[in-house]
Scaffold this motif. Structure first.
Motif, PDB file in Angstrom:
ATOM      1  N   UNK A 105      20.165 -30.987   2.504  1.00  0.00           N
ATOM      2  CA  UNK A 105      20.419 -29.948   3.499  1.00  0.00           C
ATOM      3  C   UNK A 105      19.415 -28.801   3.388  1.00  0.00           C
ATOM      4  N   UNK A 106      18.905 -28.544   2.188  1.00  0.00           N
ATOM      5  CA  UNK A 106      17.901 -27.494   2.024  1.00  0.00           C
ATOM      6  C   UNK A 106      16.609 -27.849   2.762  1.00  0.00           C
ATOM      7  N   UNK A 107      16.330 -29.145   2.911  1.00  0.00           N
ATOM      8  CA  UNK A 107      15.134 -29.592   3.627  1.00  0.00           C
ATOM      9  C   UNK A 107      15.398 -29.746   5.125  1.00  0.00           C
ATOM     10  N   UNK A 108      16.625 -29.476   5.559  1.00  0.00           N
ATOM     11  CA  UNK A 108      16.931 -29.514   6.982  1.00  0.00           C
ATOM     12  C   UNK A 108      17.788 -30.676   7.443  1.00  0.00           C
ATOM     13  N   UNK A 109      18.211 -31.569   6.524  1.00  0.00           N
ATOM     14  CA  UNK A 109      19.098 -32.652   6.932  1.00  0.00           C
ATOM     15  C   UNK A 109      20.402 -32.073   7.463  1.00  0.00           C
ATOM     16  N   UNK A 110      20.911 -32.642   8.530  1.00  0.00           N
ATOM     17  CA  UNK A 110      22.124 -32.165   9.189  1.00  0.00           C
ATOM     18  C   UNK A 110      23.256 -33.146   8.903  1.00  0.00           C
ATOM     19  N   UNK A 111      24.226 -32.727   8.110  1.00  0.00           N
ATOM     20  CA  UNK A 111      25.356 -33.568   7.725  1.00  0.00           C
ATOM     21  C   UNK A 111      26.555 -33.206   8.593  1.00  0.00           C
ATOM     22  N   UNK A 128      23.237 -39.578  17.589  1.00  0.00           N
ATOM     23  CA  UNK A 128      23.733 -40.598  16.664  1.00  0.00           C
ATOM     24  C   UNK A 128      22.977 -41.912  16.848  1.00  0.00           C
ATOM     25  N   UNK A 129      22.646 -42.241  18.095  1.00  0.00           N
ATOM     26  CA  UNK A 129      21.941 -43.497  18.335  1.00  0.00           C
ATOM     27  C   UNK A 129      20.509 -43.450  17.799  1.00  0.00           C
ATOM     28  N   UNK A 130      19.979 -42.226  17.564  1.00  0.00           N
ATOM     29  CA  UNK A 130      18.638 -42.096  16.999  1.00  0.00           C
ATOM     30  C   UNK A 130      18.603 -42.449  15.510  1.00  0.00           C
ATOM     31  N   UNK A 131      19.738 -42.351  14.843  1.00  0.00           N
ATOM     32  CA  UNK A 131      19.843 -42.712  13.426  1.00  0.00           C
ATOM     33  C   UNK A 131      21.087 -43.581  13.246  1.00  0.00           C
ATOM     34  N   UNK A 132      21.053 -44.789  13.802  1.00  0.00           N
ATOM     35  CA  UNK A 132      22.252 -45.633  13.829  1.00  0.00           C
ATOM     36  C   UNK A 132      22.688 -46.164  12.464  1.00  0.00           C
ATOM     37  N   UNK A 133      21.826 -46.097  11.463  1.00  0.00           N
ATOM     38  CA  UNK A 133      22.192 -46.609  10.139  1.00  0.00           C
ATOM     39  C   UNK A 133      22.660 -45.495   9.197  1.00  0.00           C
ATOM     40  N   UNK A 178      24.410 -38.420   8.852  1.00  0.00           N
ATOM     41  CA  UNK A 178      23.317 -37.544   8.437  1.00  0.00           C
ATOM     42  C   UNK A 178      22.138 -37.754   9.381  1.00  0.00           C
ATOM     43  N   UNK A 179      21.682 -36.659   9.973  1.00  0.00           N
ATOM     44  CA  UNK A 179      20.426 -36.678  10.716  1.00  0.00           C
ATOM     45  C   UNK A 179      19.381 -36.173   9.743  1.00  0.00           C
ATOM     46  N   UNK A 180      18.488 -37.062   9.314  1.00  0.00           N
ATOM     47  CA  UNK A 180      17.475 -36.712   8.329  1.00  0.00           C
ATOM     48  C   UNK A 180      16.309 -35.996   9.002  1.00  0.00           C
ATOM     49  N   UNK A 181      15.951 -34.861   8.459  1.00  0.00           N
ATOM     50  CA  UNK A 181      14.859 -34.049   8.983  1.00  0.00           C
ATOM     51  C   UNK A 181      13.526 -34.667   8.584  1.00  0.00           C
ATOM     52  N   UNK A 182      12.636 -34.757   9.530  1.00  0.00           N
ATOM     53  CA  UNK A 182      11.288 -35.255   9.240  1.00  0.00           C
ATOM     54  C   UNK A 182      10.521 -34.186   8.471  1.00  0.00           C
ATOM     55  N   UNK A 183       9.887 -34.596   7.403  1.00  0.00           N
ATOM     56  CA  UNK A 183       9.041 -33.706   6.627  1.00  0.00           C
ATOM     57  C   UNK A 183       7.606 -33.973   7.051  1.00  0.00           C
TER      58      UNK A 183
END
Length: 93
Positions: free
Chosen positions: A36-42, A67-72, A13-18
């Protein structure tokens, strides 16, 4: 008789910054959430025959852009083949 056949789905999951809020990432290995409605990319990275194979893929993916930007924010989901996951109907608003 053999037990159930399992596969392991690997998600990222790439979490979208709010605006004005801190981006919240997974905090524990079994943590999973996405909006996903807030923009998270699964993304489904793959289906593997073992948890070890899925975790090895995490190691390789953590080297790649994005992927390396959100390694956890990887999640391994164990699934039993030929088992219903959604056994009831649903309604929409």
């Amino acid at each position: 008789m053999a037990g159930p056949f399992k596969v392991y789905l690997l998600w990222h999951v790439h979490h979208q910054a709010v605006e004005g809020a801190k981006v919240r990432h997974f905090e524990e290995p079994d943590d999973f959430w996405a909006d996903e409605e807030a923009g998270d990319d699964v993304k489904l990275l793959g289906t593997y025959s073992s948890g070890e194979a899925a975790r090895a893929r995490i190691g390789r993916a953590r080297e790649l852009p994005g992927f390396r930007d959100e390694p956890m924010c990887f999640y391994v989901e164990e699934c039993v083949v030929d088992e219903d996951q959604w056994a009831e109907g649903y309604v929409t608003d």
